[in-house]
Design a protein around this motif. Structure first.
Motif, PDB file in Angstrom:
ATOM      1  N   PHE A  94      41.007  44.199  -6.390  1.00 19.09           N
ATOM      2  CA  PHE A  94      41.170  43.237  -5.303  1.00 19.09           C
ATOM      3  C   PHE A  94      39.954  43.244  -4.386  1.00 19.09           C
ATOM      4  O   PHE A  94      39.425  44.304  -4.025  1.00 19.09           O
ATOM      5  CB  PHE A  94      42.433  43.558  -4.512  1.00 19.09           C
ATOM      6  CG  PHE A  94      43.691  43.234  -5.262  1.00 19.09           C
ATOM      7  CD1 PHE A  94      44.364  42.047  -5.044  1.00 19.09           C
ATOM      8  CD2 PHE A  94      44.181  44.115  -6.221  1.00 19.09           C
ATOM      9  CE1 PHE A  94      45.512  41.727  -5.752  1.00 19.09           C
ATOM     10  CE2 PHE A  94      45.330  43.805  -6.934  1.00 19.09           C
ATOM     11  CZ  PHE A  94      45.995  42.617  -6.708  1.00 19.09           C
ATOM     12  N   PHE A 143      49.628  36.380  -4.731  1.00 21.43           N
ATOM     13  CA  PHE A 143      48.246  36.605  -4.304  1.00 21.43           C
ATOM     14  C   PHE A 143      47.939  35.801  -3.033  1.00 21.43           C
ATOM     15  O   PHE A 143      48.173  34.589  -2.977  1.00 21.43           O
ATOM     16  CB  PHE A 143      47.285  36.213  -5.430  1.00 21.43           C
ATOM     17  CG  PHE A 143      47.364  37.142  -6.604  1.00 21.43           C
ATOM     18  CD1 PHE A 143      46.459  38.176  -6.754  1.00 21.43           C
ATOM     19  CD2 PHE A 143      48.379  37.018  -7.544  1.00 21.43           C
ATOM     20  CE1 PHE A 143      46.537  39.054  -7.816  1.00 21.43           C
ATOM     21  CE2 PHE A 143      48.473  37.880  -8.618  1.00 21.43           C
ATOM     22  CZ  PHE A 143      47.559  38.910  -8.750  1.00 21.43           C
ATOM     23  N   GLN A 165      45.726  46.134  -3.100  1.00 22.81           N
ATOM     24  CA  GLN A 165      44.508  45.866  -2.335  1.00 22.81           C
ATOM     25  C   GLN A 165      43.373  46.707  -2.914  1.00 22.81           C
ATOM     26  O   GLN A 165      43.575  47.486  -3.845  1.00 22.81           O
ATOM     27  CB  GLN A 165      44.734  46.204  -0.864  1.00 22.81           C
ATOM     28  CG  GLN A 165      45.234  47.623  -0.642  1.00 22.81           C
ATOM     29  CD  GLN A 165      45.740  47.873   0.760  1.00 22.81           C
ATOM     30  OE1 GLN A 165      44.971  47.797   1.709  1.00 22.81           O
ATOM     31  NE2 GLN A 165      47.031  48.180   0.891  1.00 22.81           N
ATOM     32  N   TYR A 170      45.946  48.208  -8.571  1.00 25.84           N
ATOM     33  CA  TYR A 170      45.275  47.071  -9.182  1.00 25.84           C
ATOM     34  C   TYR A 170      46.361  46.239  -9.859  1.00 25.84           C
ATOM     35  O   TYR A 170      47.544  46.596  -9.827  1.00 25.84           O
ATOM     36  CB  TYR A 170      44.217  47.539 -10.192  1.00 25.84           C
ATOM     37  CG  TYR A 170      44.738  48.583 -11.173  1.00 25.84           C
ATOM     38  CD1 TYR A 170      45.347  48.209 -12.375  1.00 25.84           C
ATOM     39  CD2 TYR A 170      44.628  49.945 -10.897  1.00 25.84           C
ATOM     40  CE1 TYR A 170      45.839  49.148 -13.264  1.00 25.84           C
ATOM     41  CE2 TYR A 170      45.110  50.899 -11.779  1.00 25.84           C
ATOM     42  CZ  TYR A 170      45.713  50.498 -12.965  1.00 25.84           C
ATOM     43  OH  TYR A 170      46.196  51.442 -13.840  1.00 25.84           O
TER      44      TYR A 170
END
Length: 843
Positions: A94, A143, A165, A170
């Motif tokens: 991210f 998202f 984040q 992930y």
């Protein structure tokens, strides 16, 4: 979620780009296993995403995740060229956006938790999502863009909602394959599958209310504490939990929870401690108990929580003191006592001795009216403060000691030391004691009944047994609404100890007769006490929600087997879980009717034994674990020989024909009380207490809080006295319920406090018995034996025969008693050496 949509990405530095040549067959249940990391990585990179390969969900290259991890174009080409990674799944790191990962399956309820958060924070806009569980399913990763690309957020928004984040986790995305065989699929804001890579610009902006709610305190603002968990706890504020710590209790799940949740709970608690909140030690004990509850108390889980707590302490555990500076000039008048406290050099040259000397100095300085900074400056410049000068953390330690002592100071100044009269604690005034003696209630009626029924009237046994009756009969009627994830039950664990032939069994039989009279014919709560943990769990699962009694004699044999293996192995952690009202869930093919069932219990425990035999098989560990601290302890009066024991006793008149009359009367009274509690209420009822009663109980709590101070067993006494106070609260509420009252009054508190005097004395004795060395136990036993003799005197020659030891060892025991001032020097009376007890006065 709402259905609003706007291309917010371009406003925050993302150039809106359509997917390149890569397309994925968006089939959530039958993924194309030919599509791999090498087929998608470059197109993801061109679209502005940072992607790395994984094998399955959890095996990934080093150095690509976390705060320090990087994903570069060079690394992407290397992974594509490496056969190990080329055929792997595709994962996002991210950057500039976050993922709200909602789990709603099995025992996870993320969608429900999300709805609760949206009701409080406002609705989240519909956005691009990813899921391997199919179109329209609530389990998915949502998202959202964030305006500050370096912002950090908490790891969880709720127990089943992770915040993905840059620094935390992930996300696997298309064309990855979930371990269950289904494919990850991208969905647009209207929940339609996307055949390809989405545009980052289509991610919605995270609303500001959510940004504020999820924001974590910046890690760079956190200072770590170097040391052990215990050394960190010593810097924490003493006292009852403050509101934010009480709120933290409410975030601990009441059912099973995972490692990530535990780590987050530990970190949040450490931050509260670093900010100066009180009650941290007790809260951390609560977290350990919740994480290691039966059957999860494995060494692996123990190491996991130890590592999580220590990691949080090392990362962010330093106390946030506003100003640690000292005065350059100290302009005060020194009294002789203060000067002496400043100048004292401990006889023992170790850190603990100097800490004690500083504590004495700080107290003295505070009593003379010095300000906090004056006290700290004075202590730093004193002889006891010299040990801090060479310690890099010395100033932090100094301020922690000063502020902890200030928090203790009100109790030290206003609460008198617990009074000891003879060999027993005393907490009531004479007026209060008279009020208790005059008050008529179930317990006083029960003692009168017992006096007419038993051959040996050993009051401590019967005073405990009336509590056992109330615990079994009434504990399913009321709970105590204390701060925490669940209310406090009113069930009691009890240990009744005494010599043989002192009336224990007779007293128990009498009490069980009352329990039986109070119980439905087809639902007796007395289960006995011969179970394996699995068998006990099975029985209690079938008795879901009902009160039950585990009752067993020969407590020494029970604990010896429970600690040494065999069919009772694992019983202690099981009993720990049952004390809190939770029946461990069992999964057995052979028990399909109860397998997987979640049950609760109001579980009372009653054990009997002798002090000598129990202390011989136990050690300090059961106090340190907190298990024995859950019990109310009582010790019966020693056996005495009198002419009355040999007289034939027959009941006559009404007593001869009324064996069941009083138990039936007690059953009627208890039934009326339960009916009164149930009127217009659903049981169990949340009980209450008058302000007057609450204030008196608080006085008792403050008074008992000083008991561990300076005690040789302070390490186990802190937790033991804390749980003891909880038991006194339970007894208060049970006493009120026995009268059908929903609100406990001052009278109920005073009854419980009077009973506590006997129980606390017994608990302190058992702590001494089970934590002392064999030699110390033998010394204490010899003193107790002398005390039981006429005139508290014993011929030395009889001591030799009584101990069962040789003359050399018995002489050592006598010498120890003399050296400690517990008996006089052996003096010649009639030509024979005699040992005489020296009465000790309480300070």
């Amino acid at each position: 979620m709402g259905l609003g949509h706007s291309p917010a990405g371009e406003k925050y530095g993302f150039k809106s780009r359509k997917p390149t040549t890569t397309t994925f067959d968006a089939q959530p249940t039958d993924g194309d296993h030919s599509l791999t990391y090498e087929s998608a990585a470059l197109d993801y990179t061109l679209a502005g995403f940072k992607v790395f390969p994984t094998l399955g969900k959890d095996v990934l290259p080093k150095g690509c995740t976390g705060r320090a991890g990087t994903v570069t174009e060079e690394k992407v080409h290397e992974w594509i060229a490496d056969p190990k990674w080329a055929k792997g799944n595709t994962a996002l790191k991210f950057e500039g956006y976050i993922g709200v990962d909602v789990d709603q399956y099995d025992n996870k309820h993320g969608a429900d938790q999300l709805a609760e958060l949206e009701a409080k924070l406002g609705e989240l806009p519909a956005t691009v999502t990813s899921s391997a569980r199919g179109q329209g399913q609530p389990s998915r990763q949502n998202f959202y863009l964030i305006p500050d690309h370096k912002a950090e957020f908490v790891g969880k928004a709720a127990p089943d909602i992770d915040i993905l984040q840059a620094t935390h986790r992930y996300a696997l995305v298309a064309p990855s394959i979930h371990p269950n065989g289904s494919a990850y699929v991208w969905y647009d804001s209207e929940d339609q599958p996307i055949d390809g890579i989405p545009d980052i610009g289509d991610f919605e902006m995270l609303p500001q209310t959510w940004i504020d709610y999820l924001a974590a305190t910046p890690q760079e603002a956190h200072e770590g504490h170097t040391g052990t968990i215990e050394s960190w706890l010593e810097t924490m504020e003493a006292g009852i939990p403050e509101q934010r710590v009480r709120d933290w209790y409410g975030t601990v799940p009441t059912d099973n929870f995972g490692h990530d949740t535990m780590v987050l709970l530990a970190f949040n608690l450490v931050r509260l401690g670093a900010e100066g909140q009180s009650g941290i030690r007790e809260a951390l004990t609560f977290l350990y108990e919740a994480w290691l509850r039966f059957p999860y108390g494995t060494s692996e889980n123990q190491k996991g929580i130890d590592d999580a707590v220590l990691g949080a302490i090392l990362k962010a555990g330093a106390r946030e003191l506003e100003d640690k500076s000292l005065l350059s000039v100290l302009d005060i008048q020194y009294s002789a006592d203060l000067w002496e406290a400043m100048s004292v050099k401990p006889l023992v040259d170790n850190g603990e001795a100097y800490k004690d000397a500083r504590h004495t100095l700080i107290l003295k300085a505070l009593s003379e009216g010095l300000s906090e900074r004056e006290v700290a400056t004075l202590t730093w410049a004193s002889v006891p403060g010299q040990r801090l000068l060479s310690d890099p953390a010395g100033l932090d330690t100094l301020w922690s000691e000063v502020r902890n002592t200030i928090n203790e100071a009100p109790n030290i100044e206003t609460a008198p030391a617990p009074v000891v009269k003879g060999d027993q604690y005393s907490f009531l005034t004479e007026k209060e004691r008279a009020q208790v003696a005059e008050y008529e209630w179930f317990g006083s009626d029960y003692i009168s009944f017992a006096e007419t029924r038993v051959a040996i009237m050993n009051l401590p046994y019967h005073r405990l047994n009336r509590i056992m009756i109330m615990s079994v009969v009434l504990s399913d009627c009321g709970v105590i609404p204390v701060p925490g994830p669940r209310p406090l039950g009113t069930n009691i664990y009890m240990m009744n100890l005494g010599d043989t032939t002192t009336g224990k069994t007779e007293a128990l039989d009498l009490a069980l007769g009352v329990v039986t009279a109070c119980s439905p014919f087809d639902d007796r709560p007395d289960l006995g006490g011969d179970f394996s943990p699995e068998a006990l769990t099975d029985v209690l699962t079938r008795r879901d929600g009902k009160a039950s009694l585990f009752n067993r004699d020969e407590a020494d044999g029970f604990f010896e087997k429970a600690q040494s293996g065999g069919y009772t192995a694992g019983m202690i952690p099981a009993l720990t879980a049952l004390h809190g009202g939770t029946v461990p869930t069992i999964y057995r093919q052979g028990n399909k009717d109860v397998s997987g069932m979640h049950a609760t219990t109001q579980f009372s425990m009653y054990l009997m034994g002798t002090i000598e035999r129990l202390s011989a098989v136990l050690d300090k560990s059961l106090w340190e674990s907190g298990f024995f601290a859950r019990y109310i302890w009582t010790v019966g009066k020693p056996a005495t020989v009198s002419d009355d024991m040999f007289r034939t006793k027959l009941l006559r008149g009404d007593q001869a024909v009324s064996y069941n009359t009083m138990p039936r009367q007690f059953a009627a009274d208890m039934g009326a009380a339960k009916a009164s509690l149930a009127t217009e209420h659903l049981l169990p009822l949340a009980m209450d207490m008058t302000l007057e009663a609450e204030a008196r109980l608080d006085e008792f709590n403050i008074l008992t809080s000083s008991i561990p101070n300076g005690h040789r067993h302070a390490d186990v006494l802190v937790a033991s006295v804390h749980r003891f106070r909880t038991n006194i609260l339970k007894v208060t509420i049970l006493t009120a319920m026995s009268e059908g009252a929903t609100v406990a009054t001052l009278a109920h508190v005073l009854i419980a406090i009077e009973a506590s005097e006997e129980w606390l004395t017994a608990m302190m004795m058992m702590i001494d018995e089970t934590t002392a060395s064999h030699f110390s136990r033998q010394v204490d036993k010899l003193e107790a034996h002398i005390r039981r003799q006429a005139g508290q005197k014993l011929l030395a020659e009889k001591a030799y025969s009584w101990t069962g030891e040789d003359k050399f060892q018995t002489d050592r025991l006598i010498a120890q008693l003399v050296a400690e001032g517990r008996v006089t020097d052996a003096s010649a009376i009639g030509g024979k050496a005699t040992l005489t007890i020296i009465e000790r006065r309480a300070a």
